[in-house]
Design a protein around this motif. Structure first.
Motif, PDB file in Angstrom:
ATOM      1  N   GLY A 183       0.799  -1.211   0.000  1.00 54.86           N
ATOM      2  CA  GLY A 183       0.000   0.000   0.000  1.00 54.86           C
ATOM      3  C   GLY A 183       0.832   1.261   0.000  1.00 54.86           C
ATOM      4  N   VAL A 184       0.151   2.384   0.235  1.00 51.71           N
ATOM      5  CA  VAL A 184       0.797   3.691   0.092  1.00 51.71           C
ATOM      6  C   VAL A 184       1.796   3.979   1.205  1.00 51.71           C
ATOM      7  CG1 VAL A 184      -1.116   4.687  -1.191  1.00 51.71           C
ATOM      8  CG2 VAL A 184      -1.147   4.778   1.298  1.00 51.71           C
ATOM      9  N   TYR A 185       1.736   3.224   2.324  1.00 54.05           N
ATOM     10  CA  TYR A 185       2.691   3.441   3.406  1.00 54.05           C
ATOM     11  C   TYR A 185       3.726   2.325   3.464  1.00 54.05           C
ATOM     12  CZ  TYR A 185      -0.396   7.118   5.131  1.00 54.05           C
ATOM     13  OH  TYR A 185      -1.155   8.272   5.238  1.00 54.05           O
ATOM     14  N   GLY A 186       3.908   1.604   2.360  1.00 56.76           N
ATOM     15  CA  GLY A 186       4.873   0.521   2.332  1.00 56.76           C
ATOM     16  C   GLY A 186       6.296   1.032   2.456  1.00 56.76           C
ATOM     17  N   PRO A 187       7.072   0.545   3.449  1.00 54.83           N
ATOM     18  CA  PRO A 187       8.455   0.990   3.585  1.00 54.83           C
ATOM     19  C   PRO A 187       9.366   0.289   2.585  1.00 54.83           C
ATOM     20  CG  PRO A 187       7.875  -0.568   5.322  1.00 54.83           C
ATOM     21  CD  PRO A 187       6.635  -0.356   4.525  1.00 54.83           C
ATOM     22  N   GLY A 188      10.452   0.954   2.210  1.00 56.53           N
ATOM     23  CA  GLY A 188      11.397   0.360   1.284  1.00 56.53           C
ATOM     24  C   GLY A 188      12.353   1.386   0.730  1.00 56.53           C
ATOM     25  N   CYS A 189      13.255   0.923  -0.135  1.00 61.07           N
ATOM     26  CA  CYS A 189      14.271   1.792  -0.749  1.00 61.07           C
ATOM     27  C   CYS A 189      14.408   1.439  -2.226  1.00 61.07           C
ATOM     28  CB  CYS A 189      15.630   1.610  -0.092  1.00 61.07           C
ATOM     29  SG  CYS A 189      15.738   2.066   1.649  1.00 61.07           S
ATOM     30  N   VAL A 190      14.664   2.455  -3.045  1.00 58.15           N
ATOM     31  CA  VAL A 190      14.945   2.236  -4.460  1.00 58.15           C
ATOM     32  C   VAL A 190      16.134   3.105  -4.844  1.00 58.15           C
ATOM     33  CG1 VAL A 190      12.554   1.680  -5.090  1.00 58.15           C
ATOM     34  CG2 VAL A 190      13.332   4.048  -5.190  1.00 58.15           C
ATOM     35  N   VAL A 191      16.880   2.628  -5.820  1.00 61.26           N
ATOM     36  CA  VAL A 191      17.985   3.403  -6.377  1.00 61.26           C
ATOM     37  C   VAL A 191      17.467   4.125  -7.607  1.00 61.26           C
ATOM     38  CG1 VAL A 191      20.272   3.286  -7.449  1.00 61.26           C
ATOM     39  CG2 VAL A 191      19.707   1.795  -5.531  1.00 61.26           C
ATOM     40  N   GLY A 192      17.788   5.423  -7.734  1.00 59.57           N
ATOM     41  CA  GLY A 192      17.339   6.201  -8.887  1.00 59.57           C
ATOM     42  C   GLY A 192      16.312   7.231  -8.488  1.00 59.57           C
ATOM     43  N   SER A 193      15.140   7.166  -9.096  1.00 56.95           N
ATOM     44  CA  SER A 193      14.102   8.170  -8.877  1.00 56.95           C
ATOM     45  C   SER A 193      13.203   7.814  -7.699  1.00 56.95           C
ATOM     46  CB  SER A 193      13.249   8.326 -10.146  1.00 56.95           C
ATOM     47  OG  SER A 193      12.132   9.163  -9.898  1.00 56.95           O
TER      48      SER A 193
END
Length: 264
Positions: free
Chosen positions: A250-260
């Motif tokens: 959902g919209v409050y899902g935690p995580g990390c992405v590289v880039g944008s």
């Protein structure tokens, strides 16, 4: 006043790397000396000192500098450097606020519009973009989405600060850039931050966010942090590989992405 959005920036100048961490303003945390509450209430209860203490306790991340950005005045800094270019990830039709037309025309005005893609913004336009709370074209947007817009405006400004024309004018405009900030960073240090942002490619920029589950306690809405936030903090400090939010989180899902940041 309460904080509209909270963001940590971690720099690694030797490797030209940056990591951003967005913290939902409604995240329920323990505020030292006050007990459980929303993380954004710490600033109102005890100023920057308590806000830093609260975030340190939450993240266990050292905080070396602080900047409180008054977005109502931030437009002056953007105008001082000739405007910024922001890459808008999706079309926006905002909620109706600060109508720029006559009272009669405002009756039928639907809201601010932003097309998808890169666009040049002056200070006023950038402030409107950062303040949008509702996108009528996407009902899934929320405070986390708004915080990501704040990130894009801030990053666009740091990119602009490293442009040759602004570098040449920095002795003249530096004070105008940092004036809207309550910060312990000097104009030159802010310039160095902009230069690091310029050097960091998209493959060296990490965007993370804490999250959790939406809940109501005593009639007040909160985001209740989950165990995934511990993993996100490890990603943020470089102790583990970045992982995006889990599918269906959902919209409050935690995580990390590289880039944008738009990929979060």
């Amino acid at each position: 006043r309460r904080a509209d959005s909270i963001m940590l920036l971690r720099t690694d100048p030797d490797r030209g790397r940056l990591a951003f961490l967005s913290i939902p303003r409604d995240l329920r945390v323990d505020i030292p000396g006050h007990g459980p509450g929303k993380v954004n209430a710490a600033l109102q209860l005890g100023g920057p000192a308590l806000a830093i203490q609260t975030i340190r306790a939450l993240t266990d991340v050292p905080i070396n500098h602080v900047a409180l950005i008054d977005f109502d005045n931030f437009k002056e800094a953007i105008d001082a450097v000739g405007g910024i270019t922001v890459d808008v990830p999706k079309p926006i039709l905002s909620n109706r606020f600060d109508c720029p037309y006559t009272a009669e025309r405002c009756q039928t005005w639907r809201g601010w519009r932003f097309a998808k893609g890169e666009q040049h913004m002056d200070g006023r336009r950038a402030l409107v973009y950062a303040r949008i709370r509702q996108n009528q074209l996407d009902s899934a947007e929320n405070d986390i989405t708004r915080a990501e817009r704040h990130q894009r405006v801030f990053q666009a400004l740091t990119r602009r600060l490293t442009s040759p024309s602004v570098v040449a004018r920095m002795p003249l405009v530096g004070d105008d850039v940092v004036e809207p900030l309550a910060t312990d960073l000097s104009a030159w240090e802010f310039m160095q931050l902009g230069w690091l942002r310029f050097r960091a490619s998209s493959s060296q920029t990490l965007h993370c966010r804490l999250g959790g589950e939406a809940s109501s306690i005593g009639g007040e809405s909160f985001v209740i942090g989950t165990e995934e936030n511990v993993a996100v903090l490890a990603m943020f400090v470089g102790a583990s590989a970045p992982q995006p939010p889990l599918p269906g989180s959902g919209v409050y899902g935690p995580g990390c992405v590289v880039g944008s940041a738009a990929a979060l």
